[in-house]
Design an enzyme around this catalytic site. Structure first.
Site, PDB file in Angstrom:
ATOM      1  N   VAL A  94       0.873  -1.163   0.000  1.00 31.71           N
ATOM      2  CA  VAL A  94       0.000   0.000   0.000  1.00 31.71           C
ATOM      3  C   VAL A  94       0.915   1.220   0.000  1.00 31.71           C
ATOM      4  O   VAL A  94       1.669   1.438   0.954  1.00 31.71           O
ATOM      5  CB  VAL A  94      -0.932   0.018   1.231  1.00 31.71           C
ATOM      6  CG1 VAL A  94      -1.914   1.169   1.137  1.00 31.71           C
ATOM      7  CG2 VAL A  94      -1.683  -1.311   1.359  1.00 31.71           C
ATOM      8  N   THR A  99      -4.419  11.159  -1.481  1.00 31.34           N
ATOM      9  CA  THR A  99      -5.700  11.164  -0.762  1.00 31.34           C
ATOM     10  C   THR A  99      -5.575  10.329   0.509  1.00 31.34           C
ATOM     11  O   THR A  99      -4.604   9.595   0.676  1.00 31.34           O
ATOM     12  CB  THR A  99      -6.817  10.560  -1.643  1.00 31.34           C
ATOM     13  OG1 THR A  99      -6.562   9.165  -1.805  1.00 31.34           O
ATOM     14  CG2 THR A  99      -6.890  11.249  -3.005  1.00 31.34           C
ATOM     15  N   HIS A 101      -6.931   7.651   1.178  1.00 36.69           N
ATOM     16  CA  HIS A 101      -7.179   6.243   0.857  1.00 36.69           C
ATOM     17  C   HIS A 101      -6.158   5.330   1.550  1.00 36.69           C
ATOM     18  O   HIS A 101      -6.508   4.301   2.121  1.00 36.69           O
ATOM     19  CB  HIS A 101      -7.120   6.066  -0.664  1.00 36.69           C
ATOM     20  CG  HIS A 101      -7.382   4.678  -1.121  1.00 36.69           C
ATOM     21  ND1 HIS A 101      -6.365   3.820  -1.481  1.00 36.69           N
ATOM     22  CD2 HIS A 101      -8.530   3.987  -1.287  1.00 36.69           C
ATOM     23  CE1 HIS A 101      -6.885   2.658  -1.855  1.00 36.69           C
ATOM     24  NE2 HIS A 101      -8.188   2.727  -1.738  1.00 36.69           N
TER      25      HIS A 101
END
Length: 168
Positions: A94, A99, A101
């Protein structure tokens, strides 16, 4: 100087090397995400190198793919629920973007994987990178024992050993 020292691991004591045949009958699931493919493939290579080094036969290793890191906890829970595996290694990357997210996915993935391992009592190798840049991800998946996939598999095998040694 203090910042440089803080950026490195210190004090890690490596586990005892596996005894001959210690992991020959262990069944391991490796589940990886479909995102950041180059990084995840390198992590996967690290896992397989570790499993070989620790004496887990390739025939006892099954590989699976999940759509992404957010989906890993459910996939890992399903694998553990089958009772077919002595341990599971979860892999993904990841990478922070522009953002929030990243915060939601990384946090929920980590929490969900921990919960799955605790609920099912199955050792889990956490090989999900949570990094700020792609460069950091590639740095963590180079070949060798510092590959985070290798480290995740070693931690999972060490937990198999530890949990197996307890009278519970």
């Amino acid at each position: 100087m203090a910042a440089a020292a803080a950026a490195h691991k210190s004090g890690y004591a490596a586990p005892p090397k596996p005894e001959k045949g210690e992991f020959k009958d262990r069944r391991i699931a490796v589940i990886a995400t479909r995102w950041n493919v180059e990084v995840v493939e390198a992590l996967t290579a690290g896992v397989h190198k570790c499993l070989k080094d620790w004496g887990v036969p390739a025939r006892n290793v099954e590989s699976f793919l999940a759509p992404g890191a957010f989906e890993l906890p459910l996939a890992v829970s399903a694998l553990m629920k089958t009772g077919r595996f002595d341990g599971v290694v979860a892999l993904g990357a990841v990478i922070r973007g522009d953002t929030p997210h990243f915060d939601f996915v990384a946090g929920e993935c980590s929490r969900g994987l921990r919960e799955a391992s605790q609920i099912f009592g199955t050792p889990l190798g956490f090989g999900v990178l949570t990094v700020n840049t792609a460069e950091q991800a590639f740095e963590r998946c180079k070949p060798g024992k510092e590959n985070k996939g290798y480290e995740a598999a070693a931690a999972m095998l060490e937990m198999i050993r530890l949990v197996g040694s307890l009278d519970v």
